[in-house]
Design an enzyme around this catalytic site. Structure first.
Site, PDB file in Angstrom:
ATOM      1  N   ALA A 230      -4.097  -1.710  -1.549  1.00 27.22           N
ATOM      2  CA  ALA A 230      -5.413  -1.062  -1.523  1.00 27.22           C
ATOM      3  C   ALA A 230      -5.458   0.235  -0.733  1.00 27.22           C
ATOM      4  O   ALA A 230      -6.254   1.124  -1.040  1.00 27.22           O
ATOM      5  CB  ALA A 230      -6.455  -2.037  -0.971  1.00 27.22           C
ATOM      6  N   GLY A 233      -8.686   2.331   0.004  1.00 21.81           N
ATOM      7  CA  GLY A 233      -9.602   1.614  -0.867  1.00 21.81           C
ATOM      8  C   GLY A 233     -10.410   2.357  -1.896  1.00 21.81           C
ATOM      9  O   GLY A 233     -11.407   1.822  -2.384  1.00 21.81           O
ATOM     10  N   GLY A 234     -10.022   3.557  -2.286  1.00 20.80           N
ATOM     11  CA  GLY A 234     -10.795   4.259  -3.304  1.00 20.80           C
ATOM     12  C   GLY A 234     -10.937   3.474  -4.589  1.00 20.80           C
ATOM     13  O   GLY A 234     -12.016   3.428  -5.199  1.00 20.80           O
ATOM     14  N   ASP A 253      -3.294  -4.914   1.981  1.00 24.19           N
ATOM     15  CA  ASP A 253      -2.403  -3.806   2.292  1.00 24.19           C
ATOM     16  C   ASP A 253      -1.552  -4.183   3.502  1.00 24.19           C
ATOM     17  O   ASP A 253      -1.970  -5.011   4.322  1.00 24.19           O
ATOM     18  CB  ASP A 253      -3.182  -2.520   2.594  1.00 24.19           C
ATOM     19  CG  ASP A 253      -2.315  -1.273   2.428  1.00 24.19           C
ATOM     20  OD1 ASP A 253      -2.235  -0.750   1.300  1.00 24.19           O
ATOM     21  OD2 ASP A 253      -1.695  -0.846   3.418  1.00 24.19           O
ATOM     22  N   ASP A 298      -1.542  -0.497  -7.441  1.00 20.56           N
ATOM     23  CA  ASP A 298      -1.427   0.962  -7.287  1.00 20.56           C
ATOM     24  C   ASP A 298      -0.330   1.169  -6.251  1.00 20.56           C
ATOM     25  O   ASP A 298      -0.600   1.349  -5.078  1.00 20.56           O
ATOM     26  CB  ASP A 298      -2.763   1.551  -6.842  1.00 20.56           C
ATOM     27  CG  ASP A 298      -2.703   3.058  -6.665  1.00 20.56           C
ATOM     28  OD1 ASP A 298      -1.860   3.703  -7.322  1.00 20.56           O
ATOM     29  OD2 ASP A 298      -3.483   3.594  -5.866  1.00 20.56           O
ATOM     30  N   CYS A 351       0.910   7.469  -8.666  1.00 23.44           N
ATOM     31  CA  CYS A 351       0.556   8.884  -8.722  1.00 23.44           C
ATOM     32  C   CYS A 351       1.843   9.709  -8.812  1.00 23.44           C
ATOM     33  O   CYS A 351       1.990  10.732  -8.164  1.00 23.44           O
ATOM     34  CB  CYS A 351      -0.311   9.305  -7.545  1.00 23.44           C
ATOM     35  SG  CYS A 351       0.399   8.956  -5.917  1.00 23.44           S
TER      36      CYS A 351
END
Length: 401
Positions: A230, A233-234, A253, A298, A351
């Site tokens: 996380a 946390g976005g 996390d 993510d 990303c």
């Protein structure tokens, strides 16, 4: 366009700490800006913009200067080169700028542009990796990653809607344009965090590409959802909004301090169904085996898709770092996927722009013993030159019932 010695000195101090003391650019710039409360908004903007500018083109400017900087005075010369190449036709007659000639620098630049690694100011190893991984797309991709990133907002549906946020920001002199869904593009850079809309939790700053991860998970109100990497946390906040604050959202996390930041953000966003839990051992994951309807991964990555926002990353990365990240991604995919119930779904996202971290990771997982009960439903890569926003990868997998 006028600037002052104090501004250049602040930039030089920031650059020295970033490159010689290992400071992260965003944190160092924030530190420099806080150090002198007398600076106005224009001073602050000048310092931030041109610090990032030199970080972005560090290798190219060092080449044009004839050597890598070692002293604060050397950093002044790099800043001078940067200014001459970015709209400042003349420099003040300061000692530190002595000998910098715009015509000579531009002549050197014309030659340097024939070398992609120099032109785009990246290490040779990264240029080789990019070409090997992306082929014909690499030249345009790394060029786009050197441009200034757009600022995109995500409207918080727990508290507002795009029309209301647009009107609220307009009242404070900030113009935004609708992109798609709950994403709004900011057309002029201003301090968004000082606005009433932000303080009231009506929006979060989140790139458009990143906004695609949470919807890809196909959550529903009442689900048990785990955001397993996380961070601050976005995406957890986005998931809470998509769940309409119903069900259970568990954000995990390995860094507890990031989860503390998430809790603060969740309060501002009006999130009521979120629980945070630091991963202190493998037992945390084991206890959650087959407990979740949905899991978002993510995962940690090279961050090459967000070089526009973090240009210093290309100087901190190395082939060994990417190897370690790829191994960690494999471990997370195979281990954390166990938290999904039969019939549930999982999103794997990064990303990064490298297929090695993206498509190939998913393919290797599906071919492994850990992935035998999984099916790929969706995957999409985002490239800055093609899609206009951060480099990003998102995939959705479903688990056999």
């Amino acid at each position: 366009m006028k600037f002052y010695a104090a501004q250049i000195d602040a930039i030089a101090e920031a650059l020295l700490n970033i490159f010689m003391n290992g400071a992260y650019a965003d944190r160092e710039i924030a530190r420099i800006l806080k150090a002198d409360k007398r600076r106005g908004s224009k001073d602050r903007a000048f310092i931030a913009e041109h610090t990032y500018g030199v970080v972005r083109y560090y290798r190219l400017y060092s080449h044009l200067a004839g050597d890598e900087p070692r002293s604060k005075e050397d950093w002044w010369r790099l800043i001078g080169i940067h200014l001459l190449l970015n709209g400042y036709d003349e420099l003040p007659p300061w000692r530190e700028f002595a000998g910098l000639d715009a015509a000579e620098i531009n002549a050197q630049l014309a030659t340097a542009r024939n070398n992609r690694a120099l032109r785009e100011s990246i290490p040779d190893w990264l240029d080789e990796v990019g070409e090997e991984q992306l082929g014909a797309d690499w030249t345009a991709t790394i060029g786009a990653l050197n441009e200034q990133a757009p600022v995109v907002l995500r409207v918080n549906r727990l508290k507002s809607d795009p029309a209301t946020v647009t009107t609220s920001l307009a009242a404070e002199g900030i113009v935004v344009e609708s992109i798609s869904g709950d994403a709004l593009l900011v057309t002029e850079r201003k301090n968004l965090f000082a606005t009433k809309a932000f303080k009231n939790g009506l929006f979060e700053v989140q790139d458009f590409s990143s906004q695609q991860a949470a919807p890809a998970l196909e959550v529903e109100p009442g689900h048990t959802v785990i955001d397993a990497c996380a961070g601050a946390g976005g995406k957890s906040l986005h998931l809470a909004a998509l769940m309409q604050n119903k069900g259970r959202l568990l954000s995990l996390d390995i860094h507890g301090w990031k989860l503390d930041e998430l809790k603060r953000r969740a309060r501002r966003n009006g999130v009521a169904n979120l629980e945070t839990r630091p991963i202190t051992s493998s037992k945390i994951i084991k206890r959650l085996t087959e407990k979740a309807d949905r899991v978002l991964l993510d995962v940690p990555c090279s961050g090459l898709g967000v070089l526009r926002r973090n240009p210093d990353a290309k100087w901190k990365l190395s082939p060994d770092v990417i190897d370690r990240v790829v191994a960690e991604q494999q471990q997370i995919l195979s281990g954390y996927g166990r938290m999904v119930k039969p019939g549930g779904k999982m999103v794997y996202a990064t990303c990064s722009i490298l297929p090695r971290e993206n498509e190939r990771q998913v393919e290797e997982f599906l071919a492994s013993e850990a992935g035998k009960d999984w099916t790929l439903e969706h995957r999409q890569s985002f490239l800055p030159q093609r899609d206009g926003y951060d480099g990003f990868f998102v995939s959705r997998l479903s688990k056999t019932s």
